[in-house]
Design an enzyme around this catalytic site. Sequence first.
Site, short mmCIF file in Angstrom:
data_model
loop_
_atom_site.label_atom_id
_atom_site.label_comp_id
_atom_site.label_asym_id
_atom_site.label_seq_id
_atom_site.Cartn_x
_atom_site.Cartn_y
_atom_site.Cartn_z
N GLY A 9 46.22 28.47 46.32
CA GLY A 9 45.47 27.94 47.46
C GLY A 9 44.06 28.46 47.40
N THR A 10 43.31 28.19 48.44
CA THR A 10 41.95 28.72 48.50
C THR A 10 42.02 30.20 48.84
OG1 THR A 10 41.83 28.28 50.85
CG2 THR A 10 40.97 26.56 49.37
N SER A 16 48.30 36.70 49.83
CA SER A 16 48.73 38.10 49.75
C SER A 16 49.73 38.42 50.85
CB SER A 16 47.52 39.03 49.86
OG SER A 16 46.62 38.76 48.82
N ASP A 86 49.71 39.56 42.21
CA ASP A 86 48.69 38.99 43.11
C ASP A 86 47.36 38.91 42.35
OD1 ASP A 86 47.81 37.88 45.49
OD2 ASP A 86 47.33 39.81 46.42
N GLU A 87 46.44 38.12 42.89
CA GLU A 87 45.13 37.88 42.24
C GLU A 87 45.36 37.39 40.80
OE1 GLU A 87 42.73 37.82 44.26
OE2 GLU A 87 43.19 39.26 45.84
N VAL A 171 33.38 37.73 40.73
CA VAL A 171 32.65 38.67 41.59
C VAL A 171 33.55 38.93 42.79
CG1 VAL A 171 30.60 39.12 42.99
CG2 VAL A 171 30.38 37.74 40.92
N VAL A 172 34.11 40.13 42.86
CA VAL A 172 35.05 40.44 43.94
C VAL A 172 34.29 40.40 45.27
CG1 VAL A 172 36.55 42.27 44.87
CG2 VAL A 172 36.49 41.81 42.40
N1 LIG Z 1 43.18 38.44 63.20
C1 LIG Z 1 44.07 37.59 62.67
N2 LIG Z 1 45.03 37.05 63.42
C2 LIG Z 1 45.93 36.19 62.92
N3 LIG Z 1 45.93 35.81 61.63
C3 LIG Z 1 44.99 36.30 60.84
C4 LIG Z 1 44.01 37.22 61.29
N4 LIG Z 1 43.20 37.53 60.28
C5 LIG Z 1 43.66 36.83 59.22
N5 LIG Z 1 44.74 36.09 59.57
C6 LIG Z 1 45.55 35.20 58.71
O1 LIG Z 1 45.59 35.75 57.43
C7 LIG Z 1 45.24 34.74 56.47
C8 LIG Z 1 44.63 35.43 55.26
O2 LIG Z 1 45.67 36.15 54.65
P1 LIG Z 1 45.54 36.81 53.21
O3 LIG Z 1 46.94 37.07 52.79
O4 LIG Z 1 44.62 37.97 53.28
O5 LIG Z 1 44.88 35.60 52.39
P2 LIG Z 1 44.67 35.35 50.83
O6 LIG Z 1 45.46 36.39 50.08
O7 LIG Z 1 45.15 33.96 50.59
O8 LIG Z 1 43.19 35.45 50.60
C9 LIG Z 1 44.29 33.84 57.23
O9 LIG Z 1 44.27 32.53 56.71
C10 LIG Z 1 44.94 33.83 58.62
O10 LIG Z 1 45.99 32.88 58.66
C1 LIG Z 2 35.97 31.73 44.43
C2 LIG Z 2 35.90 33.01 43.65
C3 LIG Z 2 36.51 34.15 44.13
N1 LIG Z 2 36.43 35.29 43.45
C4 LIG Z 2 37.08 36.51 43.97
C5 LIG Z 2 36.75 36.87 45.38
C6 LIG Z 2 37.97 37.67 45.81
O1 LIG Z 2 37.78 39.02 45.41
C7 LIG Z 2 39.11 37.03 45.01
C8 LIG Z 2 39.98 36.10 45.81
O2 LIG Z 2 40.74 36.86 46.72
P1 LIG Z 2 41.62 36.20 47.91
O3 LIG Z 2 42.65 37.26 48.17
O4 LIG Z 2 42.22 34.93 47.40
O5 LIG Z 2 40.71 35.96 49.06
O6 LIG Z 2 38.48 36.29 43.96
C9 LIG Z 2 35.77 35.34 42.24
O7 LIG Z 2 35.71 36.39 41.58
N2 LIG Z 2 35.15 34.23 41.76
C10 LIG Z 2 35.20 33.06 42.43
O8 LIG Z 2 34.60 32.06 41.94
#
Ligand SMILES: Nc1ncnc2c1ncn2[C@@H]1O[C@H](COP(=O)(O)OP(=O)(O)O)[C@@H](O)[C@H]1O
Ligand SMILES: Cc1cn([C@H]2C[C@H](O)[C@@H](COP(=O)(O)O)O2)c(=O)[nH]c1=O
Length: 214
Positions: A9-10, A16, A86-87, A171-172
């Site tokens: 996903g995005t 995570s 993850d990642e 780029v994290v």
């Molecule tokens: N304060 C909050 N309250 C409820 N849900 C939240 C909050 N902050 C983040 N989230 C939920 O957590 C999701 C992000 O989860 P995360 O596992 O960190 O995402 P990913 O790993 O895909 O980047 C958001 O899309 C939202 O649904």
């Molecule tokens: C789009 C994009 C993302 N990244 C990095 C930025 C974050 O550190 C991770 C994604 O983490 P998430 O848990 O899914 O939010 O990826 C990158 O390095 N380059 C990119 O183009």
Amino acid sequence: MPELVFFSGTMDCGKSTLALQIQHNRSARGLQGMIYTRDDREGEGKLSSRLGLATEAIEVADDLDFYTHVVQALTAGGRVDYVIADEAQFLTPPQIDQLARVVDDLEVDVFTFGITTDFRSKLFPGSQRLVELADRVEVLQVEALCWCGARATHNARTVGGQMVVEGAQVVVGDVNRPGSEVGYEVLCRRHHRRRMTAARARAAALSPDVLPVD
Ligand SMILES: Nc1ncnc2c1ncn2[C@@H]1O[C@H](COP(=O)(O)OP(=O)(O)O)[C@@H](O)[C@H]1O
Ligand SMILES: Cc1cn([C@H]2C[C@H](O)[C@@H](COP(=O)(O)O)O2)c(=O)[nH]c1=O
């Protein structure tokens, strides 16, 4: 039948969080997993969710061989019932092949989590290999939304508040961090193509010189 699953996903769509839930549910039933991550925002050896939960994880480098690593754990007398990575977009294609071998030769479920495309809408090499090899590619049910309300399907990078389409692939960073030099924002394809971030849309709406885009 064990599977290689790619939950994609995005950014910020809950990948995570789902990884932590899968880990929690399995360990609550006495199963033992190997948890891997690479370059989590919270630092080395962490798998963290924006909901505030986190767990320790094995930090992956380019030279880690997943198959050998899992075999070593088993040979040392450990149990490995499942693997979480993850990642996964940051993994190398050979590492994805090693994960497929863990499924096929060791009969262990492997759950991977990652973004499919980068800020230029190009596949990460690790994600590409996962799309090629996974038994299942799952799109998360919780939709991240573009500022316009449409489902967000793309990741934008901003530098100094401006959306960019050139730069290093990795780029994290994080979404919703207005103060940081490099940031990210999830957008629908239409607004990603037009480089129309929330800030730019707000500025355009306020300016008398600019015709509305939507
Ligand atoms: N304060 C909050 N309250 C409820 N849900 C939240 C909050 N902050 C983040 N989230 C939920 O957590 C999701 C992000 O989860 P995360 O596992 O960190 O995402 P990913 O790993 O895909 O980047 C958001 O899309 C939202 O649904
Ligand atoms: C789009 C994009 C993302 N990244 C990095 C930025 C974050 O550190 C991770 C994604 O983490 P998430 O848990 O899914 O939010 O990826 C990158 O390095 N380059 C990119 O183009």
